[in-house]
Design a protein around this motif. Structure first.
Motif, PDB file in Angstrom:
ATOM      1  N   ASN A   9       0.831  -1.208   0.000  1.00 45.82           N
ATOM      2  CA  ASN A   9       0.000   0.000   0.000  1.00 45.82           C
ATOM      3  C   ASN A   9       0.864   1.256   0.000  1.00 45.82           C
ATOM      4  N   LEU A  10       2.128   1.090   0.343  1.00 45.75           N
ATOM      5  CA  LEU A  10       3.030   2.228   0.474  1.00 45.75           C
ATOM      6  C   LEU A  10       4.125   2.242  -0.591  1.00 45.75           C
ATOM      7  N   GLY A  11       4.058   1.306  -1.520  1.00 42.16           N
ATOM      8  CA  GLY A  11       5.082   1.248  -2.555  1.00 42.16           C
ATOM      9  C   GLY A  11       6.418   0.768  -2.040  1.00 42.16           C
ATOM     10  N   LEU A  12       6.399  -0.109  -1.041  1.00 39.53           N
ATOM     11  CA  LEU A  12       7.630  -0.583  -0.411  1.00 39.53           C
ATOM     12  C   LEU A  12       7.755  -2.097  -0.509  1.00 39.53           C
ATOM     13  N   THR A  13       8.880  -2.615  -0.033  1.00 33.49           N
ATOM     14  CA  THR A  13       9.144  -4.055   0.012  1.00 33.49           C
ATOM     15  C   THR A  13       9.464  -4.445   1.450  1.00 33.49           C
ATOM     16  N   PRO A  14       9.455  -5.752   1.775  1.00 35.92           N
ATOM     17  CA  PRO A  14       9.663  -6.191   3.158  1.00 35.92           C
ATOM     18  C   PRO A  14      10.974  -5.720   3.774  1.00 35.92           C
ATOM     19  N   GLU A  15      10.987  -5.677   5.098  1.00 34.95           N
ATOM     20  CA  GLU A  15      12.133  -5.229   5.885  1.00 34.95           C
ATOM     21  C   GLU A  15      12.220  -6.105   7.133  1.00 34.95           C
ATOM     22  N   GLY A  16      13.238  -5.860   7.946  1.00 33.26           N
ATOM     23  CA  GLY A  16      13.342  -6.563   9.223  1.00 33.26           C
ATOM     24  C   GLY A  16      13.531  -8.061   9.090  1.00 33.26           C
ATOM     25  N   CYS A  17      14.021  -8.523   7.940  1.00 33.33           N
ATOM     26  CA  CYS A  17      14.214  -9.953   7.638  1.00 33.33           C
ATOM     27  C   CYS A  17      12.895 -10.694   7.459  1.00 33.33           C
ATOM     28  N   SER A  18      11.784  -9.950   7.335  1.00 33.26           N
ATOM     29  CA  SER A  18      10.478 -10.610   7.237  1.00 33.26           C
ATOM     30  C   SER A  18      10.315 -11.416   5.953  1.00 33.26           C
ATOM     31  N   SER A  19      11.054 -11.052   4.889  1.00 31.55           N
ATOM     32  CA  SER A  19      10.954 -11.836   3.651  1.00 31.55           C
ATOM     33  C   SER A  19      11.445 -13.263   3.869  1.00 31.55           C
ATOM     34  N   TYR A  20      12.236 -13.452   4.913  1.00 34.27           N
ATOM     35  CA  TYR A  20      12.756 -14.781   5.254  1.00 34.27           C
ATOM     36  C   TYR A  20      12.050 -15.381   6.471  1.00 34.27           C
ATOM     37  N   THR A  21      11.887 -14.581   7.541  1.00 32.88           N
ATOM     38  CA  THR A  21      11.347 -15.128   8.788  1.00 32.88           C
ATOM     39  C   THR A  21       9.843 -15.393   8.727  1.00 32.88           C
ATOM     40  N   PHE A  22       9.082 -14.567   8.012  1.00 36.30           N
ATOM     41  CA  PHE A  22       7.634 -14.753   7.980  1.00 36.30           C
ATOM     42  C   PHE A  22       7.230 -16.071   7.312  1.00 36.30           C
ATOM     43  N   PRO A  23       7.718 -16.373   6.097  1.00 35.64           N
ATOM     44  CA  PRO A  23       7.365 -17.669   5.502  1.00 35.64           C
ATOM     45  C   PRO A  23       7.824 -18.843   6.364  1.00 35.64           C
ATOM     46  N   LYS A  24       8.985 -18.692   6.983  1.00 35.34           N
ATOM     47  CA  LYS A  24       9.514 -19.766   7.825  1.00 35.34           C
ATOM     48  C   LYS A  24       8.649 -19.981   9.059  1.00 35.34           C
ATOM     49  N   ARG A  25       8.181 -18.892   9.652  1.00 30.52           N
ATOM     50  CA  ARG A  25       7.440 -19.001  10.911  1.00 30.52           C
ATOM     51  C   ARG A  25       5.954 -19.301  10.689  1.00 30.52           C
ATOM     52  N   MET A  26       5.331 -18.678   9.702  1.00 31.69           N
ATOM     53  CA  MET A  26       3.881 -18.830   9.567  1.00 31.69           C
ATOM     54  C   MET A  26       3.436 -19.583   8.316  1.00 31.69           C
ATOM     55  N   GLY A  27       4.408 -20.004   7.486  1.00 29.66           N
ATOM     56  CA  GLY A  27       4.060 -20.705   6.250  1.00 29.66           C
ATOM     57  C   GLY A  27       3.958 -19.741   5.080  1.00 29.66           C
ATOM     58  N   ALA A  28       4.225 -20.250   3.885  1.00 25.68           N
ATOM     59  CA  ALA A  28       4.306 -19.397   2.696  1.00 25.68           C
ATOM     60  C   ALA A  28       2.986 -18.702   2.370  1.00 25.68           C
ATOM     61  N   MET A  29       1.863 -19.440   2.433  1.00 24.24           N
ATOM     62  CA  MET A  29       0.583 -18.851   2.033  1.00 24.24           C
ATOM     63  C   MET A  29       0.150 -17.725   2.962  1.00 24.24           C
TER      64      MET A  29
END
Length: 392
Positions: A275-295
Motif C-alpha cells: 500500500n506504500l510502494g515498499l518491500t519487506p524489511e526486518g528480515c520478514s521476507s525470510y522469517t515470515f514464511p519460515k514461521r507462519m508458512g508461505a501462504m
C-alpha cells in the motif's frame, strides 16, 4: 515535487531548534510577569527540554513564530513557494504576529512554555528524578530502559504518537540492546507504552535522515535500518516481545527475530508494504514464511492482511495470547518462571540456535535494505508519501 516535500520535512526539524536547545535543564519555577526578562526567555527555552510529550505541530509552529518575532522582530522573509509546505506553515506562523513587539513576543513565548510545562509535569523534580532512574541516567529520550528481577525492559515511550519510531529511537534501540546484551540479566523484554506496541516508522521524522538529496536520505536511512535490525539479529539474550496493542511495519517485521512473543487479545499485526510502494524489511521476507508458512506470509507481506492475535497464534507467529485486562499479570508470571532456568545454558542455547542461520539473516537484512533504497525513491512510494504529507 517529492524532493521538495522531503526538503520541507527536513526543514520542519528546524522548528524544534527554535525552542529546544542543547544544555542543562532547570527545574526552578518562575512566575510570568508583566514583562519578560532575557533570563526568563532563556530559561523558557531550556525548560522545554523537560517536556515528556511532543506538544504537537500547532504548538511548535506557534512557538516558532513567537521565537522569530522575539529575536528578529516583524516577519521580513519572503513567502515560500507553494510546494514548500512546511516552510509556508512556518512563515505564516511568524507573519501572523504582525507588528507585535519583541518584548510582547518574549512574554507570550514564556507564557506558552509555562503552560506546557505545567500541563506535562515536566518541571517536577520528583518526575525528573524518576525519569532519570528509569531510563538509565537520562541516556534515552524515547525509550524507557529498566533492569529489574534479572530482566531488562525496553519500552517504546511515545504513547501519544502511538509509539511511532523516529530516527532517534532507532539509534537508542541499538544502544539499549547493546547494554542489555552486556548485563547479567537472563532476558530482554520489549513492549510499548500506552495502547499501541508501535505504529511503525514516523514518516515525517525519518524523511530528514541524512539530509541532502532524496538519494542521500534513502541511503542514510538504509544504513540506519540495517544497523537497527542487526542489533536484533545479534542480541544474545532471550528476546521477549510483550505486544500490548497494534504492531505495524518495522515493529511487526522484526518480531520474526524474537524468541518468545506474548500478545493481548486486542493486538493486531500489519505490514502494509504494497500500500506504500515498499518491500519487506526486518528480515520478514525470510522469517515470515519460515514461521507462519508461505501462504499466510504472502497474505501478510504481499496483500497487506492485518492479522488478529488469534490468527497470529494459530499460524505460529506468536507464542501465547492473554486477555488485555490480565495481560500484565500473566506475562509477569511467565517471566518469573523463566528466572528458574539456568542462565548460562539459556544463553548458550540461544547462541547455538541463532548461529545456524545468523549469517543468512544478516544477508537478508542487507539485501532488503539495499532494495528499499530504490523503492523509497520510486514513483509508487513518492505518491503514497505525497498523500501522507497532504493529510498532515
Amino acid at each position: 515535487m517529492w524532493i521538495q516535500g522531503c526538503r520541507a520535512l527536513v526543514a520542519s526539524s528546524r522548528i524544534t531548534s527554535a525552542y529546544r536547545l542543547v544544555g542543562p535543564t532547570t527545574t526552578t519555577r518562575f512566575p510570568v510577569r508583566c514583562f519578560a526578562s532575557a533570563k526568563d526567555f532563556e530559561s523558557a527555552k531550556e525548560r522545554l527540554n523537560t517536556l515528556k510529550e511532543d506538544p504537537g505541530p500547532d504548538v511548535k509552529l506557534k512557538l516558532y513564530g513567537l521565537f522569530k518575532q522575539a529575536t528578529v522582530g516583524q516577519c521580513n522573509a519572503p513567502k515560500p513557494g507553494m510546494l514548500d509546505i512546511v516552510g509556508k506553515a512556518k512563515w505564516s506562523a511568524w507573519n501572523s504576529l504582525g507588528s507585535m513587539s519583541q518584548d510582547d513576543a518574549k512574554k507570550e513565548y514564556v507564557k506558552v512554555v509555562e503552560e506546557l510545562v505545567k500541563s506535562s509535569g515536566g518541571d517536577s523534580e520528583e518526575s525528573a528524578k524518576s525519569d532519570s532512574q528509569s531510563s538509565s541516567g537520562g541516556k534515552f529520550k524515547e525509550l524507557i530502559y529498566e533492569e529489574k528481577d534479572k530482566v531488562t525492559y525496553i519500552t517504546m515511550n511515545r504513547p501519544n504518537k502511538m509509539n511511532a519510531i523516529t530516527s532517534n529511537m532507532y539509534f537508542e534501540f541499538v544502544d539499549a540492546l547493546e547494554m542489555a546484551a552486556n548485563n547479567k540479566n537472563y532476558a530482554t523484554v520489549i513492549t510499548g507504552a500506552g495502547k499501541y506496541f508501535s505504529s511503525g516508522n514516523d514518516l515525517s521524522n525519518l524523511m530528514k535522515v541524512g539530509g541532502g538529496s532524496m538519494k542521500d536520505m534513502a541511503e542514510a536511512a538504509a544504513v540506519m535500518l540495517e544497523k537497527f535490525v542487526d542489533a536484533f539479529i545479534d542480541h544474545p539474550k532471550l528476546l521477549v516481545g510483550l505486544i500490548n496493542g497494534p504492531s505495524i511495519g518495522i515493529a511487526c517485521t522484526t518480531l520474526g527475530l524474537y524468541d518468545v512473543i506474548y500478545a493481548t487479545d486486542t493486538a493486531t499485526f500489519h505490514t502494509p508494504f504494497t500500500n506504500l510502494g515498499l518491500t519487506p524489511e526486518g528480515c520478514s521476507s525470510y522469517t515470515f514464511p519460515k514461521r507462519m508458512g508461505a501462504m499466510r506470509a504472502n497474505e501478510v507481506l504481499l496483500l497487506g492482511k492485518k492479522m488478529s492475535s488469534a490468527e497470529a497464534l494459530e499460524c505460529g507467529f506468536i507464542t501465547e495470547v492473554f486477555p488485555a485486562d490480565s495481560f500484565q499479570q500473566e506475562t509477569q508470571r511467565r517471566l518469573q518462571s523463566f528466572a528458574k532456568l539456568m542462565p548460562i545454558s539459556l544463553k548458550e542455547s540461544k547462541t547455538f540456535i541463532r548461529s545456524v542461520e545468523k549469517e543468512k539473516l544478516h544477508q537478508v537484512n542487507h539485501e532488503e535494505c539495499t532494495k528499499l533504497i530504490t523503492m523509497w525513491q520510486g514513483e509508487e512510494c513518492i505518491s503514497a508519501a505525497t498523500k501522507f504529507l497532504s493529510r498532515k
